[in-house]
Enzyme design. Structure first.
Site, PDB file in Angstrom:
ATOM      1  N   LYS A 107       0.342  47.674  41.418  1.00  0.00           N
ATOM      2  CA  LYS A 107       0.375  46.548  42.357  1.00  0.00           C
ATOM      3  C   LYS A 107       1.569  45.650  42.051  1.00  0.00           C
ATOM      4  O   LYS A 107       2.304  45.239  42.942  1.00  0.00           O
ATOM      5  CB  LYS A 107      -0.945  45.763  42.295  1.00  0.00           C
ATOM      6  N   GLN A 114      -8.785  41.852  39.555  1.00  0.00           N
ATOM      7  CA  GLN A 114      -9.101  43.286  39.530  1.00  0.00           C
ATOM      8  C   GLN A 114     -10.555  43.497  39.115  1.00  0.00           C
ATOM      9  O   GLN A 114     -11.023  42.909  38.132  1.00  0.00           O
ATOM     10  CB  GLN A 114      -8.138  44.009  38.573  1.00  0.00           C
ATOM     11  N   ASP A 144      -7.815  40.076  48.768  1.00  0.00           N
ATOM     12  CA  ASP A 144      -8.708  41.237  48.696  1.00  0.00           C
ATOM     13  C   ASP A 144      -9.773  41.189  49.794  1.00  0.00           C
ATOM     14  O   ASP A 144     -10.469  42.185  50.020  1.00  0.00           O
ATOM     15  CB  ASP A 144      -9.412  41.265  47.336  1.00  0.00           C
TER      16      ASP A 144
END
Ligand code: GUN
Length: 286
Positions: free
Chosen positions: A53, A97, A120
């Protein structure tokens, strides 16, 4: 032969488009989109994802702020970091994460992220917006699945879609996106009875079970489009580790199109994360 849907190439094109939007934001408004990436602990798969990422963010011109915290980080410390990122004008997107270590309440952490920076799409406000079709930031993997499907399907209306897996990260949101396109959607999961029969009805199959080789060729209807979200590490007969999907690809010639693993959904998740970050910067940073 089923056509292979090339996620690597599509992700590359999307990242170029994102880079062009970044350049425009920078030249017109003096804004460099910023993404805070928070990793707690040493989970090897999570580290690989986070590294990718950050690397792709750099390619698109998105500035990343990395926070790598030890596995014994406590909840208050993490909430404090999120509050700081929420307040930081240089940060337009915040990614924590998952999974988080057991001492941390993931739901509380996701709730603490400013919904406008929730790239997200996991905050309850964005989940609610998705379920009512009223905008908001959409989870990256489901968004990537839709972009891949759009390369081979023009009109989704009335198609029968089957989703395997009911996770908050993939199964539920991708089902909502398919429903929004007026597919008839069935969500299946670990307790579903007669799974092969249900899968055989699918014009669109999204397999997100996390179970290597679950979907057999004879489960798939001729002409179906198959999106394989699985990223499973298995050991081959030669003893070497390799990554396989949830779908057995050999013998799948009767499908219209299928995504490979690796090189299908994986790169699209990251491309969509960067697109979401720029979208967040365009909406709230300008
Ligand atoms: N873990 C597995 N997939 C994801 C994802 O899309 N986002 C985050 N934050 N964590 C994940």
């Amino acid at each position: 032969m089923a056509a292979l849907i090339d996620g690597t190439a599509l992700a590359e094109r999307m990242t170029q488009e994102t880079a062009a939007r970044v350049a425009q934001l920078s030249s017109q408004h003096g804004i460099v989109p910023g993404l805070a990436v928070i990793l707690v602990g040493e989970d090897p798969a999570s580290r690989i994802y986070v590294d990718r990422k950050v690397r792709q963010a750099g390619k698109a011109g998105v500035r990343s702020f990395e926070h790598r915290l030890p596995a014994d980080t406590d909840q208050e410390m993490l909430l404090g970091l999120i509050a700081a990122c929420n307040a930081d004008d240089a940060v337009h997107g915040i990614l924590v994460q998952l999974p988080l270590p057991p001492q941390i309440d993931s739901a509380r952490v996701l709730d603490a992220i400013d919904p406008r920076k929730d790239v997200d799409g996991f905050h309850p406000v964005n989940v609610g917006r998705l379920s009512t079709g009223t905008g908001g930031l959409v989870p990256c993997t489901p968004l990537g699945c839709m972009r891949l499907l759009e390369t081979v399907i023009e009109d989704f209306r009335g198609l029968k879609a089957v989703v395997i897996g009911k996770s908050n990260i993939v199964g539920k949101p991708v089902a909502l996106l398919l429903l929004d396109r007026e597919c008839t959607v069935t969500i299946t999961h670990i307790r579903t009875r007669a799974l092969p029969e249900i899968v055989r009805t699918a014009d669109i199959l999204v397999a997100a079970a996390g179970s290597p080789g679950l979907v057999q060729p004879d489960w798939v209807k001729p002409g179906a489009v198959v999106i394989d979200v699985g990223i499973n590490r298995v050991r081959g007969i030669d003893g070497k580790a390799r990554i396989v999907g949830d779908v057995v690809r050999e013998g799948m010639g009767h499908a219209a199109a299928i995504t490979p693993v690796p090189g299908g959904v994986g790169p699209m998740t990251i491309a969509c994360l960067l697109a979401n970050t720029v979208r967040a910067a365009e909406r709230h940073g300008v």
